[in-house]
Design an enzyme around this catalytic site. Sequence first.
Site, mmCIF file in Angstrom:
data_model
loop_
_atom_site.group_PDB
_atom_site.id
_atom_site.type_symbol
_atom_site.label_atom_id
_atom_site.label_comp_id
_atom_site.label_asym_id
_atom_site.label_seq_id
_atom_site.Cartn_x
_atom_site.Cartn_y
_atom_site.Cartn_z
ATOM 1 N N GLY A 102 12.705 58.190 24.372
ATOM 2 C CA GLY A 102 12.543 57.912 22.949
ATOM 3 C C GLY A 102 13.466 56.814 22.468
ATOM 4 N N ARG A 103 14.457 56.502 23.289
ATOM 5 C CA ARG A 103 15.402 55.459 22.863
ATOM 6 C C ARG A 103 16.002 54.738 24.051
ATOM 7 N NH1 ARG A 103 20.988 58.452 21.539
ATOM 8 N NH2 ARG A 103 20.700 60.279 22.834
ATOM 9 N N LYS A 123 20.209 52.378 27.019
ATOM 10 C CA LYS A 123 20.067 53.602 26.223
ATOM 11 C C LYS A 123 20.495 53.282 24.790
ATOM 12 C CE LYS A 123 21.501 58.471 26.306
ATOM 13 N NZ LYS A 123 22.221 59.487 27.107
ATOM 14 N N GLY A 136 15.499 55.765 17.713
ATOM 15 C CA GLY A 136 15.588 54.959 18.927
ATOM 16 C C GLY A 136 16.978 54.419 19.216
ATOM 17 N N ASP A 262 14.326 68.273 31.257
ATOM 18 C CA ASP A 262 14.222 66.816 31.119
ATOM 19 C C ASP A 262 15.568 66.133 31.348
ATOM 20 O OD1 ASP A 262 14.548 68.312 28.588
ATOM 21 O OD2 ASP A 262 14.949 66.346 27.738
#
Length: 497
Positions: A102-103, A123, A136, A262
């Site tokens: 997501g980022r 990141k 993000g 994850d």
Amino acid sequence: MDDFSPNGLERTATAPFPFDNSYVRLPDRFFAKLAPTPVAAPALIRLNAALALHLGIDAARLETKQGVAMLAGNLVPDGADPLAMAYAGHQFGNWVPQLGDGRAILLGEVIDRDGVRRDIQLKGAGRTPFSRGGDGRAVLGPVLREYIVSEAMAALGVPTTRALAAVTTGEHVWRDLPEQGAVLTRVAGSHVRIGTFEFFANRGDVDGVRTLADYVIARHYPEAATAEQPYAALLNAVIDRVASLVARWMLIGFIHGVMNTDNMSIAGETIDYGPCAFMDFFHPATVYSSIDTHGRYAYANQPHIAHWNLSRLAGALLPLLAVERDTGIAVAQAAIDRFPAQFGKAYSAGLSAKLGLFEMREGDAELAQDLLDRMAENKADFTLTFRGLSDGDAAVRMLFGDPTAFDVWAGKWGQRLLEEKVAPEHRRAAMRAVNPAFIPRNHRVQAAITAAQTGDFSVFDEMMAVLARPYDDQPGAAVYGQPPKSEEVVHKTFCGT
Ligand code: AMP
Ligand code: MG
């Protein structure tokens, strides 16, 4: 390989990263291709020159204005194929079918000096199709925490992702308060997670699971390719690596804090440093994460959670393990059932080494457990206790609330040591090589972050220098070896995003 291009030589002469990308060749549904979102004013905090050298990356070029722009996502380096990876995961036990980067944006891969393929990822590089509600971005504190702790882990010899660079963005990122934005350049054996397998399995995409498994075998477990049952061999090999990894965590007092599926690397590296921390005084129930209200990811729970996570991996691999579902389940179960013994072996061997025992004998596990119980009851500092034992330091007993609790144990330990003929100097050196003097103590990490937030990176730099040699005595660095005074204790670390 790409086609030869006439300006190929020129590209390698000027590009800081010698990219050789493989993940981008996987099917389109594995990722979303997109470039990082530029930031207002990139400024370099720190570049890890030693790591750059090992990766064949031109550190001098990364320190230029253009290089810093690349580390901030403002300039896509030659040879990059930027993408956000798709994955899913179990977060605190709850199934989330779609997470993904997501980022974070994978720029590409390089082959390091040992011939190992490594991901280069930014990141905090901006929104992606997987951002859900997020912005993000990453903020300075957590970026520095990941930089400090991941590099400390590497120096301690624990498999981990690495930090190649950190930059500030000159932008504010809104959390509870406005915070300074930052981007971490992360290096990993790969960013494939247990959750990546779950992503495809949950969609019934057996081809996807197989393609991913073949990729992971080729990249991380080539020996599985020639096994009789390559996918069962893959599962067993991942189980072994994760068992060994979590044992390493336990043996240095590390608490990951968010062991969601994850956040578990398929390569067996420590990944996704969030609210992680090292224990000061020993207690098995220690939790630092402010969001882990039930202690799911407490210190002593880590092996159980790893086992649970690996069961999710086994479930995802099920269709590959056998044609018949029942046979697949039996193969998966047999693999998963090996975990406790694999973990136990790695952990017991590590504890024996910490106690200076060269042979494993009956009663050793009890002897070690007895010490840990006494440490917990007496709030003894984990790191200092083992380091003190290594040095035969009489002051160890003073680390215990009731020093006689230590004395009783030390008597038994002394008897046990007599059973092995080992030169004291040899034993001392062996113990010092596994019992560090320096870990990234939480209050020191916090102090480095607090100084950095006012623009003073000297504390961070000083701390990095000390943590690069965790097993050496460093007389000038005594403060980094000491536990916090009561007013310095940091009880919670935030799932700083
Ligand atoms: P983490 O807790 O950092 O492992 O993140 C869990 C998921 O949330 C991953 O899919 C991340 O990419 C995503 N995520 C975390 N922070 C952000 C953010 N600020 N913006 C977008 N996505 C995020
Ligand atoms: Mg994560």
